[in-house]
Design an enzyme around this catalytic site. Structure first.
Site, PDB file in Angstrom:
ATOM      1  N   VAL A 109      -7.111  -2.375  65.675  1.00  0.00           N
ATOM      2  CA  VAL A 109      -6.482  -1.185  65.082  1.00  0.00           C
ATOM      3  C   VAL A 109      -5.672  -0.373  66.077  1.00  0.00           C
ATOM      4  CG1 VAL A 109      -8.213  -0.942  63.270  1.00  0.00           C
ATOM      5  CG2 VAL A 109      -8.537   0.251  65.451  1.00  0.00           C
ATOM      6  N   TYR A 110      -5.774  -0.666  67.371  1.00  0.00           N
ATOM      7  CA  TYR A 110      -5.013   0.098  68.343  1.00  0.00           C
ATOM      8  C   TYR A 110      -3.520  -0.218  68.194  1.00  0.00           C
ATOM      9  CZ  TYR A 110      -9.422   1.065  70.853  1.00  0.00           C
ATOM     10  OH  TYR A 110     -10.690   1.469  71.202  1.00  0.00           O
ATOM     11  N   SER A 111      -2.772   0.794  67.805  1.00  0.00           N
ATOM     12  CA  SER A 111      -1.322   0.642  67.614  1.00  0.00           C
ATOM     13  C   SER A 111      -0.984  -0.516  66.686  1.00  0.00           C
ATOM     14  CB  SER A 111      -0.607   0.465  68.969  1.00  0.00           C
ATOM     15  OG  SER A 111      -0.621   1.668  69.688  1.00  0.00           O
ATOM     16  N   ASP A 112      -1.798  -0.675  65.623  1.00  0.00           N
ATOM     17  CA  ASP A 112      -1.549  -1.713  64.616  1.00  0.00           C
ATOM     18  C   ASP A 112      -1.410  -3.101  65.232  1.00  0.00           C
ATOM     19  OD1 ASP A 112      -1.529   0.185  62.547  1.00  0.00           O
ATOM     20  OD2 ASP A 112       0.600   0.608  62.861  1.00  0.00           O
ATOM     21  N   GLY A 113      -2.249  -3.382  66.222  1.00  0.00           N
ATOM     22  CA  GLY A 113      -2.225  -4.697  66.861  1.00  0.00           C
ATOM     23  C   GLY A 113      -1.331  -4.784  68.074  1.00  0.00           C
TER      24      GLY A 113
END
Length: 353
Positions: free
Chosen positions: A70-74
């Protein structure tokens, strides 16, 4: 185990009851990618900048890098994968899944299909064929724990992940999962990624004793209290203009302002005594706590990273630790507070700390 690398004396510790040794400090890649409102406020490190931070980390013996789908949408995984390309054998990659990554029914949770898909996605973005430490980012109350631990065990047996852990679990959730794994002869969690800092000591009441009893090592996130122990926040002064707390305070752990100022007052005193910075002292205190295997530090630039690396290679003395303990202490909730007040109860139920 101690390893001298460059100018830094890095300590390596066993992760819980496992054969995996991790550095006392790990690097958190939440600042990589910079997509979205929350992670954009953390940082927007690109692949070239990330390679430089990885270079400095490895030179100092910091060989574990933590991220999540989920960090920066991958994008965090993608940037980290590019930064470690060509030196996979020198690094430990840690990532997480469970939190929603999209609107679909298979975009969240820890069901079998979700976990298999999440691991495949992380492997692709990281550019690797295995993950050293895979953690559940939250407890999924809608999926039987037997299904969850069985799916993780299958992924271990398939060679796609090597060790498993949890993150942000309550005590009963972690113990229920461990019991299910033991009952069925499946892979156990050896790590619990937790929030723990001088201004957030709730981990000590239940999760620390559980970790000590069950062989689950703490992987500490936000060790500087969501950016509050950087040395830039002090009593009677406004929040600095550049602080990410302006944009992210509500998303992080709550902190009582007066307790924060009490802790910072002591940190300032110790900084004057030791010649170390406020963040270095706060990190060093954590490194001495029971069950802590590794403390995740983040950095948006080389200067921040090098300052964080200065937390190792030295120790606070007994008096200095006691002063920090006193300033940061809070009354534990029921049913734990009797053990901290009455000697007879303490004899029967000694605190982990």
């Amino acid at each position: 185990m101690n390893v001298r690398t460059g100018e830094t004396h890095m300590e390596y510790r066993r992760l819980g009851a496992s054969g995996l040794h991790v550095p006392a400090l790990s690097f958190g890649a939440g600042t990589f990618g910079g997509r979205g409102e929350l992670f954009g406020a953390w940082g927007d490190t690109d692949a070239e900048q990330a390679r430089r931070l990885v270079d400095i980390s490895l030179d100092a013996g910091v060989s574990m890098f933590d991220t999540a789908d989920v960090y920066s949408d991958g994008a965090s995984e993608e940037v980290l994968g590019a930064a470690v390309k060509g030196r996979r054998d020198r690094v430990l990659l840690s990532t997480k899944a469970t939190l929603p990554t999209g609107p679909g029914p298979r975009d969240a949770g820890s069901g079998r299909a979700r976990l298999i898909g999440a691991v495949e996605g992380s492997l692709r973005r990281l550019g690797t064929d295995y993950i050293d430490l895979f953690q559940l980012h939250a407890f999924d109350a809608g999926t039987p724990v037997e299904e969850v631990v069985a799916a993780l065990d299958d992924l271990v047996r398939a060679g796609k992940i090597r060790y498993v852990g949890a993150s942000n679990f309550a005590g009963w959730q972690l113990m229920k999962s461990l019991a299910a794994a033991d009952r069925n002869g499946l892979t156990r969690y050896v790590a619990h990624q937790v929030y723990y800092s001088l201004v957030g000591r709730d981990y000590e009441w239940e999760l620390m004793p559980l970790g000590r009893d069950q062989g689950v090592g703490a992987v500490v996130w936000s060790p500087l209290g969501w950016g509050r122990l950087t040395g830039k926040i002090r009593r009677g002064q406004p929040l600095p203009d550049g602080s990410r707390l302006h944009r992210t305070a509500e998303a992080g752990p709550p902190v009582d302002d007066e307790k924060l100022y009490d802790v910072v007052d002591v940190l300032d005193e110790l900084a004057a005594e030791t010649g170390k910075t406020v963040p270095q002292i706060a990190l060093n205190w954590l490194l001495r706590r029971p069950t802590v295997a590794t403390v995740i530090v983040g950095a948006r630039n080389e200067q921040q990273l090098r300052q964080n690396l200065g937390a190792i290679g030295w120790e606070l003395d007994t008096d200095q630790i006691a002063r920090l303990d006193k300033a940061s202490a809070t009354t534990p909730p029921y049913p734990y507070y009797p053990y901290y007040r009455l000697p007879d109860f303490t004899r029967l139920n000694p605190p982990a700390v």
